[in-house]
Scaffold this motif. Structure first.
Motif, PDB file in Angstrom:
ATOM      1  N   ALA A   5     -40.772  41.781 -22.008  1.00 53.31           N
ATOM      2  CA  ALA A   5     -42.125  42.260 -22.288  1.00 53.31           C
ATOM      3  C   ALA A   5     -42.726  41.560 -23.505  1.00 53.31           C
ATOM      4  O   ALA A   5     -43.932  41.331 -23.554  1.00 53.31           O
ATOM      5  N   THR A   6     -41.892  41.196 -24.489  1.00 53.54           N
ATOM      6  CA  THR A   6     -42.439  40.565 -25.680  1.00 53.54           C
ATOM      7  C   THR A   6     -42.748  39.093 -25.435  1.00 53.54           C
ATOM      8  O   THR A   6     -43.732  38.570 -25.939  1.00 53.54           O
ATOM      9  N   VAL A   7     -41.899  38.405 -24.635  1.00 56.04           N
ATOM     10  CA  VAL A   7     -42.141  36.990 -24.370  1.00 56.04           C
ATOM     11  C   VAL A   7     -43.209  36.828 -23.292  1.00 56.04           C
ATOM     12  O   VAL A   7     -44.062  35.958 -23.386  1.00 56.04           O
ATOM     13  N   LEU A   8     -43.134  37.693 -22.287  1.00 57.23           N
ATOM     14  CA  LEU A   8     -44.041  37.564 -21.157  1.00 57.23           C
ATOM     15  C   LEU A   8     -44.913  38.808 -21.048  1.00 57.23           C
ATOM     16  O   LEU A   8     -44.385  39.913 -20.969  1.00 57.23           O
TER      17      LEU A   8
ATOM     18  N   ALA B 190     -43.290  26.024  -2.872  1.00 60.96           N
ATOM     19  CA  ALA B 190     -44.171  27.182  -3.043  1.00 60.96           C
ATOM     20  C   ALA B 190     -44.374  27.564  -4.508  1.00 60.96           C
ATOM     21  O   ALA B 190     -45.480  27.927  -4.919  1.00 60.96           O
ATOM     22  N   LEU B 191     -43.303  27.493  -5.310  1.00 59.68           N
ATOM     23  CA  LEU B 191     -43.396  28.003  -6.693  1.00 59.68           C
ATOM     24  C   LEU B 191     -44.290  27.112  -7.547  1.00 59.68           C
ATOM     25  O   LEU B 191     -45.125  27.614  -8.301  1.00 59.68           O
ATOM     26  N   ILE B 192     -44.097  25.791  -7.455  1.00 59.06           N
ATOM     27  CA  ILE B 192     -44.808  24.882  -8.355  1.00 59.06           C
ATOM     28  C   ILE B 192     -45.765  23.950  -7.606  1.00 59.06           C
ATOM     29  O   ILE B 192     -46.966  23.903  -7.895  1.00 59.06           O
ATOM     30  N   GLY B 193     -45.260  23.205  -6.635  1.00 56.96           N
ATOM     31  CA  GLY B 193     -46.063  22.172  -5.976  1.00 56.96           C
ATOM     32  C   GLY B 193     -47.365  22.703  -5.400  1.00 56.96           C
ATOM     33  O   GLY B 193     -48.438  22.137  -5.624  1.00 56.96           O
ATOM     34  N   ARG B 194     -47.274  23.818  -4.656  1.00 59.08           N
ATOM     35  CA  ARG B 194     -48.480  24.366  -4.024  1.00 59.08           C
ATOM     36  C   ARG B 194     -49.484  24.856  -5.059  1.00 59.08           C
ATOM     37  O   ARG B 194     -50.694  24.684  -4.904  1.00 59.08           O
TER      38      ARG B 194
ATOM     39  N   PRO C  84     -49.748  27.255 -20.637  1.00 58.06           N
ATOM     40  CA  PRO C  84     -48.881  26.613 -19.644  1.00 58.06           C
ATOM     41  C   PRO C  84     -47.406  26.931 -19.859  1.00 58.06           C
ATOM     42  O   PRO C  84     -46.676  27.175 -18.887  1.00 58.06           O
ATOM     43  N   ALA C  85     -46.952  26.942 -21.126  1.00 59.71           N
ATOM     44  CA  ALA C  85     -45.535  27.187 -21.395  1.00 59.71           C
ATOM     45  C   ALA C  85     -45.141  28.588 -20.937  1.00 59.71           C
ATOM     46  O   ALA C  85     -44.078  28.805 -20.351  1.00 59.71           O
ATOM     47  N   ARG C  86     -46.008  29.556 -21.187  1.00 57.97           N
ATOM     48  CA  ARG C  86     -45.723  30.923 -20.760  1.00 57.97           C
ATOM     49  C   ARG C  86     -45.718  31.033 -19.250  1.00 57.97           C
ATOM     50  O   ARG C  86     -44.903  31.739 -18.663  1.00 57.97           O
ATOM     51  N   TRP C  87     -46.687  30.338 -18.643  1.00 54.96           N
ATOM     52  CA  TRP C  87     -46.771  30.332 -17.171  1.00 54.96           C
ATOM     53  C   TRP C  87     -45.459  29.819 -16.589  1.00 54.96           C
ATOM     54  O   TRP C  87     -44.874  30.454 -15.712  1.00 54.96           O
ATOM     55  N   LEU C  88     -44.966  28.691 -17.146  1.00 57.07           N
ATOM     56  CA  LEU C  88     -43.725  28.118 -16.617  1.00 57.07           C
ATOM     57  C   LEU C  88     -42.532  29.027 -16.909  1.00 57.07           C
ATOM     58  O   LEU C  88     -41.629  29.166 -16.078  1.00 57.07           O
ATOM     59  N   THR C  89     -42.550  29.667 -18.110  1.00 55.35           N
ATOM     60  CA  THR C  89     -41.453  30.584 -18.439  1.00 55.35           C
ATOM     61  C   THR C  89     -41.372  31.706 -17.403  1.00 55.35           C
ATOM     62  O   THR C  89     -40.295  32.034 -16.909  1.00 55.35           O
ATOM     63  N   ALA C  90     -42.536  32.272 -17.074  1.00 55.22           N
ATOM     64  CA  ALA C  90     -42.539  33.362 -16.088  1.00 55.22           C
ATOM     65  C   ALA C  90     -42.095  32.851 -14.730  1.00 55.22           C
ATOM     66  O   ALA C  90     -41.313  33.503 -14.026  1.00 55.22           O
ATOM     67  N   LYS C  91     -42.570  31.654 -14.364  1.00 56.35           N
ATOM     68  CA  LYS C  91     -42.229  31.074 -13.071  1.00 56.35           C
ATOM     69  C   LYS C  91     -40.736  30.819 -12.946  1.00 56.35           C
ATOM     70  O   LYS C  91     -40.183  30.815 -11.847  1.00 56.35           O
TER      71      LYS C  91
ATOM     72  N   VAL D 137     -46.049  38.845 -15.449  1.00 58.31           N
ATOM     73  CA  VAL D 137     -44.880  39.177 -14.641  1.00 58.31           C
ATOM     74  C   VAL D 137     -45.326  39.718 -13.293  1.00 58.31           C
ATOM     75  O   VAL D 137     -44.846  39.307 -12.237  1.00 58.31           O
ATOM     76  N   ARG D 138     -46.316  40.640 -13.343  1.00 54.46           N
ATOM     77  CA  ARG D 138     -46.772  41.256 -12.102  1.00 54.46           C
ATOM     78  C   ARG D 138     -47.418  40.207 -11.190  1.00 54.46           C
ATOM     79  O   ARG D 138     -47.221  40.218  -9.980  1.00 54.46           O
ATOM     80  N   THR D 139     -48.179  39.274 -11.785  1.00 53.94           N
ATOM     81  CA  THR D 139     -48.826  38.238 -10.972  1.00 53.94           C
ATOM     82  C   THR D 139     -47.794  37.385 -10.249  1.00 53.94           C
ATOM     83  O   THR D 139     -47.924  37.119  -9.053  1.00 53.94           O
ATOM     84  N   VAL D 140     -46.776  36.956 -11.004  1.00 55.55           N
ATOM     85  CA  VAL D 140     -45.759  36.089 -10.385  1.00 55.55           C
ATOM     86  C   VAL D 140     -45.042  36.845  -9.267  1.00 55.55           C
ATOM     87  O   VAL D 140     -44.823  36.311  -8.173  1.00 55.55           O
ATOM     88  N   LEU D 141     -44.699  38.106  -9.531  1.00 53.14           N
ATOM     89  CA  LEU D 141     -44.002  38.897  -8.514  1.00 53.14           C
ATOM     90  C   LEU D 141     -44.860  39.063  -7.268  1.00 53.14           C
ATOM     91  O   LEU D 141     -44.394  38.956  -6.138  1.00 53.14           O
ATOM     92  N   ARG D 142     -46.157  39.300  -7.501  1.00 53.03           N
ATOM     93  CA  ARG D 142     -47.076  39.539  -6.392  1.00 53.03           C
ATOM     94  C   ARG D 142     -47.255  38.278  -5.563  1.00 53.03           C
ATOM     95  O   ARG D 142     -47.194  38.311  -4.333  1.00 53.03           O
ATOM     96  N   LEU D 143     -47.454  37.146  -6.271  1.00 50.55           N
ATOM     97  CA  LEU D 143     -47.703  35.873  -5.592  1.00 50.55           C
ATOM     98  C   LEU D 143     -46.505  35.477  -4.732  1.00 50.55           C
ATOM     99  O   LEU D 143     -46.672  34.947  -3.635  1.00 50.55           O
ATOM    100  N   HIS D 144     -45.308  35.743  -5.233  1.00 49.39           N
ATOM    101  CA  HIS D 144     -44.113  35.272  -4.525  1.00 49.39           C
ATOM    102  C   HIS D 144     -43.333  36.431  -3.924  1.00 49.39           C
ATOM    103  O   HIS D 144     -42.118  36.387  -3.837  1.00 49.39           O
ATOM    104  N   ARG D 145     -44.059  37.490  -3.517  1.00 51.77           N
ATOM    105  CA  ARG D 145     -43.353  38.673  -3.014  1.00 51.77           C
ATOM    106  C   ARG D 145     -42.609  38.379  -1.710  1.00 51.77           C
ATOM    107  O   ARG D 145     -41.532  38.921  -1.495  1.00 51.77           O
ATOM    108  N   THR D 146     -43.169  37.472  -0.871  1.00 51.07           N
ATOM    109  CA  THR D 146     -42.462  37.165   0.378  1.00 51.07           C
ATOM    110  C   THR D 146     -41.077  36.593   0.071  1.00 51.07           C
ATOM    111  O   THR D 146     -40.075  37.005   0.660  1.00 51.07           O
ATOM    112  N   ALA D 147     -41.055  35.632  -0.865  1.00 48.71           N
ATOM    113  CA  ALA D 147     -39.775  35.013  -1.222  1.00 48.71           C
ATOM    114  C   ALA D 147     -38.812  36.055  -1.780  1.00 48.71           C
ATOM    115  O   ALA D 147     -37.618  36.052  -1.452  1.00 48.71           O
TER     116      ALA D 147
END
Lengths: 320, 253
Positions: free
Chosen positions: B4-7, B95-99, B116-123, B12-22
């Motif tokens: 929670a402090t880093v991200l 799916a995670l990065i290229g798309r 960007p660094a935070r985005w990649l950390t979450a990813k 977190v919720r966005t990444v989970l939602r975007l990649h929920r199928t995976a």
């Protein structure tokens, strides 16, 4: 003269469209085309090398020491210095098979992803359909052009592989390896990637999103692959029969005797008056029934998948 | 807590939602494998044993079908888990990065106050967590199932998949595939080439490391060999991750 010109004129108006369509399919998928050509050229080269100079050292070993002292020794030799000449001939023999399997998977993935789903996802396909290319023609070109390359490429490789088999299968360690290779090489080797192409196309049309279509096509072709070979359901418990081989030691008088079991002991070989060894795999009467059954089933499934794809396309094109 | 402090929770919720199928596919795969293993060990094995016991003891092929159905299923599960790194590499590159880079979604996120660094950390962190959890559930159950009915199995601890599935190595391959897919996705910025290259690169790494596994192995030498390979794979993962962050920093600076 003028009559023929007149008769030809309407055809000439009709004809450029398909040719242009073929050219645009080739152009759009040129990366895949180059990769395919490189794969065919490399694998054909490997097969020719294995048929020719690659086999020399192991063939000499077989002639001098027979199966136990020659072929087994060569196959299990850990002498990496000669890895590409003699030591691993038994392993290298199967490499083209691995490459053909990988390529068949790649065909299914390509059909599901870049060939169909990406075009639908990006809207390029829908754009093409408004540019006087009917959806059915578009799909025909998308299927026919890759199918032609698949048939010619894998057909050529299968022929070369059969030739390699008849030349040097006697240099292989006996067991499940030569048996499953022997029974899998043939028209079914060409039919399997065609089914992959058809399944990928059907899945691409159904899913319409590149990455999911890619995943589903890979899984679908995995099932096809798993059902081939020993797992083919129509064969049930009826496993591939053992391949029989015939080995002889030949004496200085030209008489054929059985292997005296000297291994690499030259004094022992001289004592038995053995001057050379021969070995060969005998053709199996089960080969053609199995190959034709498998090919028939694969082609029938391909036809079903293509028919479903055209049916689905009609619905897609109607609803937009 | 530390996540929670880093991200930020929203990221977190966005990444989970975007990649929920995976995430769902991975959860179903892991839980399905574990469920199958428990069923095979507790139910199928007993019935195979009964079939074999009913056979006349003259060494005939009686019961081989039942025996085969058990050992084959266990082998398939272990093979699928071992090669799940292919799926991870393909997914991370595609799916995670290229798309995200190709469609511009990533750049949109960077302009919305997510660095960007935070985005990649979450990813990276969330899939890594999923891989770790999956491994933590699968490995103990697999070890238990594998050793439960040795007399019904035809495999060996040194089979490539069995060797890796017996400990952290299988998770290390997944993490490395995640890092390699991320780096190729960032480098190429297009999903399909990134997918193909990351799978190829991971296969090469895997084959190279399989080559250096020992051939005959006493039981006591299993852990040193297993952990050494896991350490090598994790080192590769760490280097690749560092390279990915560096690359992203250069691109967005």
């Amino acid at each position: 003269m003028s009559a023929t010109t007149l008769a030809k004129a309407p055809a000439a108006v009709e004809r450029p469209a398909p040719r242009g369509l073929v050219r645009s399919v080739l152009r759009l998928h040129r990366t895949a085309l180059w990769i395919w050509l490189a794969f065919v050229a490399f694998t054909a080269g490997l097969l020719l090398w294995l048929t020719g100079p690659g086999a020399d050292a192991t063939a000499r070993q077989l002639e001098r020491f027979g199966y136990g002292g020659g072929v087994m020794e060569a196959a299990y030799s850990t002498d990496t210095l000669f890895y590409f000449t003699s030591g691993a001939y038994n392993d290298l023999f199967y490499d083209p098979d691995t490459l053909i399997t990988l390529a068949s998977f790649a065909v299914a993935l390509f059909a599901g992803g870049p060939l169909i789903a990406r075009e639908l996802e990006s809207g390029t396909a829908q754009l093409a359909w408004t540019q006087s290319v009917s959806p059915a023609r578009w799909l025909t070109a998308k299927l026919a052009v890759p199918a032609a390359f698949v048939v010619v490429g894998t057909g050529l490789l299968t022929l070369l592989y059969r030739q390699l088999w008849s030349a040097h299968s006697n240099l292989l360690i006996a067991g499940i390896g030569p048996r499953s290779l022997y029974f899998s090489l043939g028209p079914a080797t060409v039919a399997a990637p065609l089914l992959g192409l058809a399944l990928g196309t059907l899945i691409g049309l159904a899913v319409r999103r590149t990455l999911p279509a890619l995943a589903f096509s890979g899984f679908a072709y995995f099932l096809v692959h798993a059902f081939r070979g020993n797992h083919w359901p129509f064969q049930g418990r009826y496993q591939q029969p053992d391949l029989s081989s015939r080995s002889h030691a030949i004496t200085s008088t030209g008489a054929e005797i059985s292997d005296p079991g000297c291994y690499t002991d030259k004094a022992c070989l001289a004592g038995h008056d053995v001057v050379r060894f021969t070995r060969e795999y005998l053709p199996s009467s089960d080969y053609w029934p199995r190959q034709l059954l498998e090919t028939g089933v694969l082609l029938a499934l391909t036809a079903v998948a293509v028919a479903l794809a055209f049916g689905l396309l009609r619905r897609r094109a109607a609803t937009g | 807590m530390s996540t929670a402090t880093v991200l930020p929770r929203g990221l977190v919720r966005t990444v989970l939602r975007l990649h929920r199928t995976a995430l769902i596919v991975w959860a179903v795969f892991v839980l399905g494998s574990v469920g199958c293993l428990v069923w095979l060990t507790e139910v199928t094995a007993a019935s195979v044993q009964r079939t074999l016991d009913a056979c006349p003891g003259n060494g005939s092929l009686c019961g081989i079908g039942a025996w085969h159905s058990y050992s084959e299923s266990v082998s398939w599960i272990s093979t699928f888990m071992y090669y799940s790194y292919w799926a991870v590499a393909a997914w991370a590159g595609g799916a995670l990065i290229g798309r995200e880079l190709e469609s511009g979604t990533a750049r949109l996120a960077w302009s919305q106050g997510v660095s960007p660094a935070r985005w990649l950390t979450a990813k990276l962190a969330l899939p890594a967590l999923a891989l770790l959890l999956g491994g933590a559930v699968f490995v103990p159950v697999y070890r238990w199932a594998w050793s439960a009915h040795r007399e019904l199995m035809g495999d060996h601890l040194l089979f490539n998949d069995v060797f890796a599935d017996h400990g952290p190595l299988v998770v290390a391959y997944g993490l490395c595939a995640l890092a390699v897919g991320t780096l190729t996705g960032l480098l190429l910025g297009r999903p399909l080439p990134a997918l193909a290259i990351s799978v190829a690169a991971m296969t090469l790494l895997n084959r190279a490391l399989e080559q250096r596994r020992p051939d005959p192995l006493p039981a006591s030498a299993f852990w040193p060999a297993h952990l050494t390979e896991a350490a090598l794979v994790l080192t590769a993962a760490a280097l690749t991750t560092t390279a990915a962050f560096r690359l992203l920093h250069h691109r967005t600076a």
